[in-house]
Enzyme design. Sequence first.
Site, mmCIF file in Angstrom:
data_model
loop_
_atom_site.group_PDB
_atom_site.id
_atom_site.type_symbol
_atom_site.label_atom_id
_atom_site.label_comp_id
_atom_site.label_asym_id
_atom_site.label_seq_id
_atom_site.Cartn_x
_atom_site.Cartn_y
_atom_site.Cartn_z
ATOM 1 C CG HIS A 100 -3.266 9.033 -71.442
ATOM 2 N ND1 HIS A 100 -3.141 7.765 -71.926
ATOM 3 C CD2 HIS A 100 -3.961 9.725 -72.381
ATOM 4 C CE1 HIS A 100 -3.734 7.687 -73.111
ATOM 5 N NE2 HIS A 100 -4.232 8.856 -73.421
ATOM 6 C CG ASP A 103 -2.312 6.144 -68.965
ATOM 7 O OD1 ASP A 103 -3.543 6.188 -68.943
ATOM 8 O OD2 ASP A 103 -1.623 6.408 -69.982
HETATM 9 C C1 XUL Z 1 -7.664 6.640 -78.072
HETATM 10 C C2 XUL Z 1 -6.242 6.854 -78.358
HETATM 11 C C3 XUL Z 1 -5.478 7.496 -77.267
HETATM 12 C C4 XUL Z 1 -4.428 8.454 -77.727
HETATM 13 C C5 XUL Z 1 -3.763 9.190 -76.618
HETATM 14 O O1 XUL Z 1 -8.368 6.068 -79.110
HETATM 15 O O2 XUL Z 1 -5.737 6.475 -79.388
HETATM 16 O O3 XUL Z 1 -4.953 6.510 -76.467
HETATM 17 O O4 XUL Z 1 -3.445 7.816 -78.464
HETATM 18 O O5 XUL Z 1 -4.656 9.870 -75.811
#
Ligand code: XUL
Length: 437
Positions: A100, A103
């Site tokens: 993300h 992150d």
């Molecule tokens: C949360 C989840 C996230 C997604 C990406 O439960 O799985 O990390 O994969 O936003």
Amino acid sequence: MVAFPEVSKIQYEGPDSKNPLAFRYYNPDEVVEGKTMKEHLRFSCAFWHTMRMNGADPFGAPTMLRPWDDGSDSIENAQKRVRVFFEFLEKTGLQYYAFHDRDVAPEGKTFAESCKNLDEVVKIFKEESERTGITMLWGTANLFGNPRFMHGAATSCNADAFAYAAAQVKKALEVSMELKAQGYTFWGGREGYQCIWNTNMKRETEHLAAFMHMAVDYAKEIGFTGQFYFEPKPKEPTKHQYDFDCAACINFLRAYGLDKDVKMNIETNHATLAGHNVEHEMEYAASQGFLGSVDANAGDMLLGWDTDQFPTDVYMTTKMMYVLLKYGGFTTGGLNFDAKVRRESFEPLDLFYAHIGGMDAFAKGLKNAAAMRASGEFDALLKERYASWDSGVGAEIEAGKHTFKTLFDYMMNKGEITPNASGRQELVENMFNRFMF
Ligand code: XUL
Ligand code: CO
């Protein structure tokens, strides 16, 4: 700087090896059903867990020992994490990664500053990616962590939150394209609701659709050809997430004209939270033409939340790989370990054990599934069970040759039906076990 001096590149040593820093099943160049294991499995590492998860829980402080991380929000620290990340990816043989935006780089005081911070860190990703050939499986934006998204992002009651999220995804798409990502994932962290009385559901779902259309349009505009994914999760953090499961997501995509542009990113632990299992979700999505990618992890059936554990259950991985092979494998997607080590597994070495175990579990699952398919026994059982559809009235119905009226006449003539053959569930479960041992 070397972050993991005690580990060299993990090698395949075969099933008899007792070396915990070796693969017993994952042999990247071994060919299974005409493709190498590496090409089938397309393992990816989640930056948010592997590099950022600090072990804090609602009851206790961080536990993780990460000597390379000074714990600060500086750009230098963020850049250093990326170098360490690539050392880890190279040593484990993970070919892809996902992150993300938030992150990898700290949020600034303004949106502009956040974008600038992201650029500073993406520079290092680009450098390391070019050096190693390890690329991005998919990108995404964190539209749930900051308090501005307390009511959701695309489904917020606050139009400015929608606008902020749109700006953030625009930037995240550009970054994903720069890093040659093969996809982009929407996981609606807070795209759902807690209380029906303060929620305009129709408006919220329409906004979510409009948001996703804007993303698809912008990707086309800039020439980002990665595959979009929608990642279902039934609850947590909100009580009712709009992306509940594959069936709900696919209905949403079709209802709002997004079905040509978006496929599913299926996560094991999310499937179980929805009362399914992952092979059900994969089979459903694939049979509808929506199988995109997989967030590989495992939940704990005794706990009711998203524990994001590493997958080690070979029964499960075999079932998953069976579906994958049946539908022709991944194209843009892969097996992204959306999984974290337990809070008590606080040493850097645990990150290796975790990923090695997950990779081996899928490699063994792949081999089992290929052997099941090669035997032809499961196909034969299915063929026999559905044989009544291969000729006579079954074949005629499938060919569209019947109506209620003609079937009424057919039954008037026939009078009664004879039961089909036994379902043979116990037999087929025993057959499955034969391939496990
Ligand atoms: C949360 C989840 C996230 C997604 C990406 O439960 O799985 O990390 O994969 O936003
Ligand atoms: Co996920």
